[in-house]
Scaffold this active site. Sequence first.
Site, PDB file in Angstrom:
ATOM      1  NE  ARG A 221      -4.024  -2.301   2.344  1.00 46.96           N
ATOM      2  CZ  ARG A 221      -4.870  -2.511   3.085  1.00 46.96           C
ATOM      3  NH1 ARG A 221      -5.090  -1.480   4.080  1.00 46.96           N
ATOM      4  NH2 ARG A 221      -5.497  -3.505   3.303  1.00 46.96           N
ATOM      5  CG  ASP A 291      18.576   1.226  -8.449  1.00 48.35           C
ATOM      6  OD1 ASP A 291      18.930   0.013  -8.750  1.00 48.35           O
ATOM      7  OD2 ASP A 291      19.263   2.052  -7.832  1.00 48.35           O
ATOM      8  CG  ASP A 295      24.090  -1.103  -7.831  1.00 46.90           C
ATOM      9  OD1 ASP A 295      23.153  -0.280  -7.491  1.00 46.90           O
ATOM     10  OD2 ASP A 295      24.531  -1.014  -9.025  1.00 46.90           O
TER      11      ASP A 295
END
Length: 381
Positions: A221, A291, A295
């Site tokens: 949500r 993304d 990393d």
Amino acid sequence: MNTSARLLRYERILDSSRTMAQLMYLLVSLFLSLGLPLVSALAFPGAVGFGSVATGGTTPFVVTSLADSGTGTFRDAVSVSGRNITFAVSGYINLASPVSLSSSITVNGQTAPSPGVGIMGREISASDKSNIIIRNFRMRQGNLDSDTGKSAFNMGHASNVILDHCSVEYGVWDSIDAVGAVNVTVSNSIIALPIGQQFGAHLETGPVTWYRNLWVSAHNRQPLTKANSQYINNVVYNYQAAYTVANTGGLFSHDIINNYFIAGPSTTSANDDYFQINTNQKAFASGNLLDSNKDGVLNGVAANTIGSAVVLTSPWNPTSQGLATLSAAAAYASVIATAGASPRDQVDAFVVSTVQSLGKTGAIITNQASTGLGNNGYGTL
């Protein structure tokens, strides 16, 4: 001027008047058909979206005490409709019971002396109320609230509500609960670290504008939005499910533009950036990034496939594109710098720092104390 010339002039004026009247009629009809508010003034300079129609209050009232109740307290301030509330005190207001707002209220948290003002421990409710403006205010429920059916901020069946530059954390049922709410904007705010159900926001009915918010470490949500919705320039971090409609039977349209979804340690499937969105829904999606690699570098790729929703080739609402002035990358920078109540306190600084790790840190929690912050996890003001 001879009689014939005068008659010709009056005839042209009448024609012009008819044309203007017809134009106004067409514009009003267009606005109503699109679900756009007819508003003569904004809730405040810079207000955007459907909640910008909120009128708030005009009668001055100054909060002079951080006590839970009594003369000059926040509870006292919101007990009468029509008030425009400012603060002569700063710090936390530790609530022993929920606070219900009256209609036509403006809460100007930005007027509090540094380091600002907020509530802790119970729900703030605008249920069934109208014309609410809340700015620069902290709402942190947490497990001090023994009622697990309450949310940090509840505006069920409310209308004309705008939250701007607010910080909503440690919600138990939801951080923001808005079933049946009409004409809502949540903008420039932090919605983070829900406990209990671990849900960000639940809104039904609408229309609603979600604009430049930072959503952090929720199970789901972010938001759940069963409404015609604008979702523009938001950042969602460390989600298990982000933008959600929950396969509702309702037929809604969604403008989802220039948002950034960033996986974190709790993200089990980065592709749940859009969750439970079926063919009943229509979506315009553009400029969104995901993304997913955790990393520590912001390096998202395009993410504009919205479940099985019917694809719109242009926004359902003609104001959406004008609101999307930032790219997803620029929205990330802006939201990290400015979202939430100002000045930033320990809780918001903690939240933002986890996002800035870009996949390395962050957790979905069940108790605000697990943040490691003082004051039982609420931090200090």
